[in-house]
Design a protein around this motif. Structure first.
Motif, PDB file in Angstrom:
ATOM      1  N   TRP A  37      22.027 -14.092  29.659  1.00  0.00           N
ATOM      2  CA  TRP A  37      22.769 -14.630  28.516  1.00  0.00           C
ATOM      3  C   TRP A  37      22.199 -14.087  27.211  1.00  0.00           C
ATOM      4  O   TRP A  37      22.939 -13.657  26.325  1.00  0.00           O
ATOM      5  CB  TRP A  37      22.675 -16.144  28.566  1.00  0.00           C
ATOM      6  CG  TRP A  37      23.591 -16.888  27.629  1.00  0.00           C
ATOM      7  CD1 TRP A  37      24.400 -16.370  26.654  1.00  0.00           C
ATOM      8  CD2 TRP A  37      23.786 -18.300  27.591  1.00  0.00           C
ATOM      9  NE1 TRP A  37      25.090 -17.367  26.016  1.00  0.00           N
ATOM     10  CE2 TRP A  37      24.727 -18.560  26.573  1.00  0.00           C
ATOM     11  CE3 TRP A  37      23.242 -19.357  28.318  1.00  0.00           C
ATOM     12  CZ2 TRP A  37      25.130 -19.864  26.262  1.00  0.00           C
ATOM     13  CZ3 TRP A  37      23.659 -20.650  28.012  1.00  0.00           C
ATOM     14  CH2 TRP A  37      24.590 -20.894  26.996  1.00  0.00           C
ATOM     15  N   ALA A  40      23.236 -10.628  26.389  1.00  0.00           N
ATOM     16  CA  ALA A  40      24.647 -10.464  26.038  1.00  0.00           C
ATOM     17  C   ALA A  40      25.019 -11.138  24.730  1.00  0.00           C
ATOM     18  O   ALA A  40      26.187 -11.145  24.358  1.00  0.00           O
ATOM     19  CB  ALA A  40      25.525 -11.027  27.161  1.00  0.00           C
ATOM     20  N   SER A 312      31.799 -14.185  27.427  1.00  0.00           N
ATOM     21  CA  SER A 312      30.919 -13.343  28.247  1.00  0.00           C
ATOM     22  C   SER A 312      31.059 -13.795  29.691  1.00  0.00           C
ATOM     23  O   SER A 312      30.072 -14.095  30.374  1.00  0.00           O
ATOM     24  CB  SER A 312      29.466 -13.475  27.773  1.00  0.00           C
ATOM     25  OG  SER A 312      29.326 -13.087  26.426  1.00  0.00           O
ATOM     26  N   VAL A 315      28.791 -12.656  32.609  1.00  0.00           N
ATOM     27  CA  VAL A 315      27.420 -13.155  32.638  1.00  0.00           C
ATOM     28  C   VAL A 315      27.328 -14.401  33.502  1.00  0.00           C
ATOM     29  O   VAL A 315      26.360 -14.611  34.237  1.00  0.00           O
ATOM     30  CB  VAL A 315      26.929 -13.453  31.208  1.00  0.00           C
ATOM     31  CG1 VAL A 315      25.593 -14.197  31.233  1.00  0.00           C
ATOM     32  CG2 VAL A 315      26.805 -12.162  30.411  1.00  0.00           C
ATOM     33  N   ARG A 380      30.190  -5.636  30.437  1.00  0.00           N
ATOM     34  CA  ARG A 380      29.400  -6.429  29.509  1.00  0.00           C
ATOM     35  C   ARG A 380      29.083  -5.623  28.255  1.00  0.00           C
ATOM     36  O   ARG A 380      28.752  -4.436  28.324  1.00  0.00           O
ATOM     37  CB  ARG A 380      28.087  -6.847  30.185  1.00  0.00           C
ATOM     38  CG  ARG A 380      27.250  -7.801  29.333  1.00  0.00           C
ATOM     39  CD  ARG A 380      25.860  -8.010  29.909  1.00  0.00           C
ATOM     40  NE  ARG A 380      25.920  -8.415  31.293  1.00  0.00           N
ATOM     41  CZ  ARG A 380      24.847  -8.605  32.042  1.00  0.00           C
ATOM     42  NH1 ARG A 380      23.655  -8.398  31.534  1.00  0.00           N
ATOM     43  NH2 ARG A 380      24.964  -8.967  33.288  1.00  0.00           N
TER      44      ARG A 380
END
Length: 433
Positions: A37, A40, A312, A315, A380
């Motif tokens: 996390w 990202a 995201s 993720v 990503r």
């Protein structure tokens, strides 16, 4: 919501003073999600706070009820097979709730007409269970009240919207409070360089003879200075200072690696003279005692943030699960379901006396189609932000579980008090306490 809440599952074990044992595999899986996390995080000028510990149990419980590509993606996100994930989630929530100064809770709400599989519901860890009334305003107010109650008012509202499309909401709440074993002193901080240069800020400072409270690690993000501030509940806060220009997400991820032992740390008593790491100077000074000295200055912070986890989705293993043309959770309900919302609201406060943090994560499921799910691939995106001076990790000392993480970008401005005419040095300086 009508009626009273009931409880699924029963927490067992000694009283809250017991130090929980979190299995190493679960700790590594949660910390891995924290690092994913952090890596990202989008670039931006503001600070943030996040808690993978308040997301991971929800993903694990959904993985247990998922099928097809959604199950595979959730397994990757939680870092273990789906058939083991629910048990690990129950163990994690129980452990979080038994750490002194910490609390954790799971909540589930569903439409009355939505059939739920009893096995999946029974496997929820000590969860509050409720049914929606059909009045979206009243139902949202009830969810907000749950979030506020479970966090002691630190998070006043559930971070999802309730409308006719939402069939089920699965939520997790987490709080953390600790007092420093050695408090700081407040003073006026006036940085001469960097992004806070020229500002008059609240600073914190203290001295100790324990040089191992600070150290430097070599990491993929470059040298990282780590200061460990010990709390009285077995939870410590690690302040992370990377090189100027280092990516915030990379520094946070590197900090998680340090916590897990991936990057060895050279402690303060073994550092060479000079400037061996970001923000550090090592030399000699005259003293009235033989004890060495670690002089620390830092800044307090008070952060709030809200995260859209679907921004995201890869993720968190939620890419396939958001495809509403299909159902993805046959282990949750006979009715086809897909993820419609996934958000977290969080806060963290670091003061001269201690630290507190809270997070509420909610995942809302809506109706999905009945066809077989299809696999989606998403890329990503990681962006760099070099304007945030330091990051932090709140870490359970025994298990090394990262409970909260964040970046400090908005320092606290110093508020001048009216001049009283006494108590100051002539030159305006203060002596260190």
């Amino acid at each position: 919501m009508r009626g009273t809440e009931r409880t699924a599952g029963t927490a067992t074990g000694p009283a809250a003073s017991w130090t929980p044992s979190v299995p190493g595999g679960t700790v590594r899986a949660v910390n891995r999600l924290t690092a994913r996390w952090a890596a990202a995080l989008p670039a931006g000028p503001r600070g943030t706070v996040l808690s993978a510990a308040a997301v991971w149990p929800l993903l694990a419980l959904l993985a247990d009820g998922a099928a097809g590509p959604a199950r595979a993606e959730l397994e990757d996100a939680v870092g273990m097979p789906a058939d083991r994930a629910a048990e690990a989630a129950r163990g994690l929530v129980a452990a979080l709730d038994r750490i002194r100064g910490s609390a954790a809770a799971i909540g589930l709400w569903a439409r009355p007409e939505l059939p739920l599989r009893e096995r999946w519901v029974a496997g929820l860890p000590n969860a509050s269970l409720g049914r929606f009334t059909g009045d979206d305003t009243a139902d949202k107010a009830a969810l907000d009240a749950w979030a506020a109650e479970r966090t002691g008012g630190l998070i006043p509202a559930m971070p999802v919207e309730i409308d006719e499309d939402v069939l089920l909401v699965l939520a997790a709440a987490q709080t953390l409070r600790t007092q420093w074993l050695q408090p700081f002193w407040e003073y006026e901080l006036a940085p001469e360089s960097g992004p806070w240069a020229g500002r008059h800020l609240v600073g914190l400072r203290r001295r100790t003879a324990l040089l191992d409270r600070v150290g430097v690690a070599g990491t993929p993000a470059g040298p990282l200075t780590v200061l460990r501030v010990l709390g009285d509940t077995g939870v410590d806060v690690h302040l992370l200072l990377g090189e100027e220009g280092a990516a915030p997400g990379a520094v946070l991820a590197a900090g998680v690696g340090v916590v897990g032992g991936a990057h060895p740390v050279v402690a303060g008593d073994a550092l060479p003279l000079g400037e061996p790491g970001p923000g550090l100077r090592v030399g000699h000074t005259r003293s009235a005692t033989r004890e060495p000295e670690l002089a620390v200055t830092t800044s307090p912070f008070d952060l709030t943030a809200e995260h859209d986890l679907l921004a995201s989705a890869a993720v968190f293993g939620l890419s396939a699960a958001t495809d509403r043309d299909h159902g993805h959770f046959p282990g949750v309900s006979d009715s086809p379901l897909a993820v419609a919302q996934a958000r977290q609201a969080g806060m963290a406060r670091f003061t001269r006396d201690g630290f507190e943090a809270a997070a509420v994560t909610a995942i809302a499921l809506a109706a999905g189609g009945a066809a077989e799910p299809r696999l989606r691939y998403r890329v990503r995106r990681v962006e760099l932000d070099v304007d945030r001076p330091f990051g932090f990790l709140a870490v359970h000392r025994t298990s090394r579980l990262v409970l909260s993480a964040g970046w400090v970008a908005d320092p606290v401005e110093y508020a001048y008090e009216p001049y009283s005419g006494d108590g100051d040095d002539e030159d305006g300086d203060e002596d260190w306490p």
